[in-house]
Design an enzyme around this catalytic site. Structure first.
Site, PDB file in Angstrom:
ATOM      1  N   CYS A  17      47.316  41.807  62.662  1.00  0.00           N
ATOM      2  CA  CYS A  17      47.629  41.282  61.335  1.00  0.00           C
ATOM      3  C   CYS A  17      48.815  40.336  61.433  1.00  0.00           C
ATOM      4  CB  CYS A  17      47.951  42.445  60.392  1.00  0.00           C
ATOM      5  SG  CYS A  17      48.329  41.928  58.711  1.00  0.00           S
ATOM      6  N   HIS A  40      39.700  44.349  55.822  1.00  0.00           N
ATOM      7  CA  HIS A  40      41.116  44.150  56.148  1.00  0.00           C
ATOM      8  C   HIS A  40      41.777  43.236  55.114  1.00  0.00           C
ATOM      9  CE1 HIS A  40      44.431  43.441  59.250  1.00  0.00           C
ATOM     10  NE2 HIS A  40      44.681  42.537  58.328  1.00  0.00           N
ATOM     11  N   GLU A  41      41.105  42.132  54.778  1.00  0.00           N
ATOM     12  CA  GLU A  41      41.691  41.193  53.808  1.00  0.00           C
ATOM     13  C   GLU A  41      41.753  41.806  52.410  1.00  0.00           C
ATOM     14  OE1 GLU A  41      43.340  38.807  54.769  1.00  0.00           O
ATOM     15  OE2 GLU A  41      42.530  38.757  56.772  1.00  0.00           O
ATOM     16  N   HIS A  89      44.710  43.920  51.789  1.00  0.00           N
ATOM     17  CA  HIS A  89      45.962  43.206  51.483  1.00  0.00           C
ATOM     18  C   HIS A  89      46.139  43.008  49.975  1.00  0.00           C
ATOM     19  CE1 HIS A  89      47.740  42.233  55.310  1.00  0.00           C
ATOM     20  NE2 HIS A  89      46.642  41.700  55.778  1.00  0.00           N
TER      21      HIS A  89
HETATM   22 NI    NI Z   1      46.334  41.276  57.810  1.00  0.00          NI
END
Ligand code: NI
Length: 183
Positions: A101, A143-144, A147
């Site tokens: 990341c 994963h995005e 966020h």
């Molecule tokens: Ni990331």
């Protein structure tokens, strides 16, 4: 149009629930999106979310390298601009990849996530889109999306022995499945 600083783990904004955008905000988001692309290119990522550049809005981009021999069967449509995404798990069987990341530089961690998901989101014209994803791309999207909801991949590592600095990852773990780039 500019590269922005990527904020790192420990910055409280990365732990906030990002705000959804209104249709008008989406239609006026060109500068934000360009900044995300410029920053991602500079940092050599394959995805980045608005909170990572200090903007607490539900926007993210994903752009996989055009030719990646490691993942030859990835979607041919390789640039995604997504707003206000919602995820539905289609197959909760997990798959694991080593993730990195941009907001957690220098580390890799092994994360298991559902292998098949459906994402409903708005595109740059604020039109509804739905995409079904599996494999590598499903992990990148998850994963995005994390966020945008204040979650970092390190939160999702169940086996903490599989959190590693990159040098040790290359030395001891690199034969496992991995993401090539930070996201
Ligand atoms: Ni990331």
């Amino acid at each position: 149009m500019a590269r922005r600083n990527v904020i790192r783990m420990g910055h409280p904004l990365l732990r906030e629930l990002a705000k959804p955008l209104s249709k008008e905000e989406i239609l006026n988001s060109q500068e934000l999106i360009q900044d995300l692309f410029d920053t991602m290119a500079e940092e050599k990522g394959i995805g980045i979310a608005a909170p990572q550049i200090g903007v607490s809005l539900q926007a993210a981009i994903i752009e996989l390298p055009k030719e990646n021999p490691r993942y030859p069967d990835i979607e041919e449509s390789d640039t995604f601009i997504i707003f206000n995404p919602k995820m539905t798990v289609l197959d909760s069987t997990t798959q694991g990849y080593w993730e990195g990341c941009l907001s957690v530089p220098g580390l890799r961690g092994f994360v298991e996530r559902p292998r098949k998901v459906c994402i409903d989101y708005l595109d740059q014209e604020a039109n509804s889109q739905r995409i079904e994803l599996e494999g590598f791309l499903a992990t990148v999207f998850q994963h995005e999306l994390d966020h945008l909801f204040g979650v970092l991949y390190v939160d999702r590592i169940s086996d903490k022995t599989k959190l590693s600095f990159i040098e040790e990852f290359i030395q001891f773990h690199s034969e496992d499945e991995q993401l090539e780039e930070d996201v």
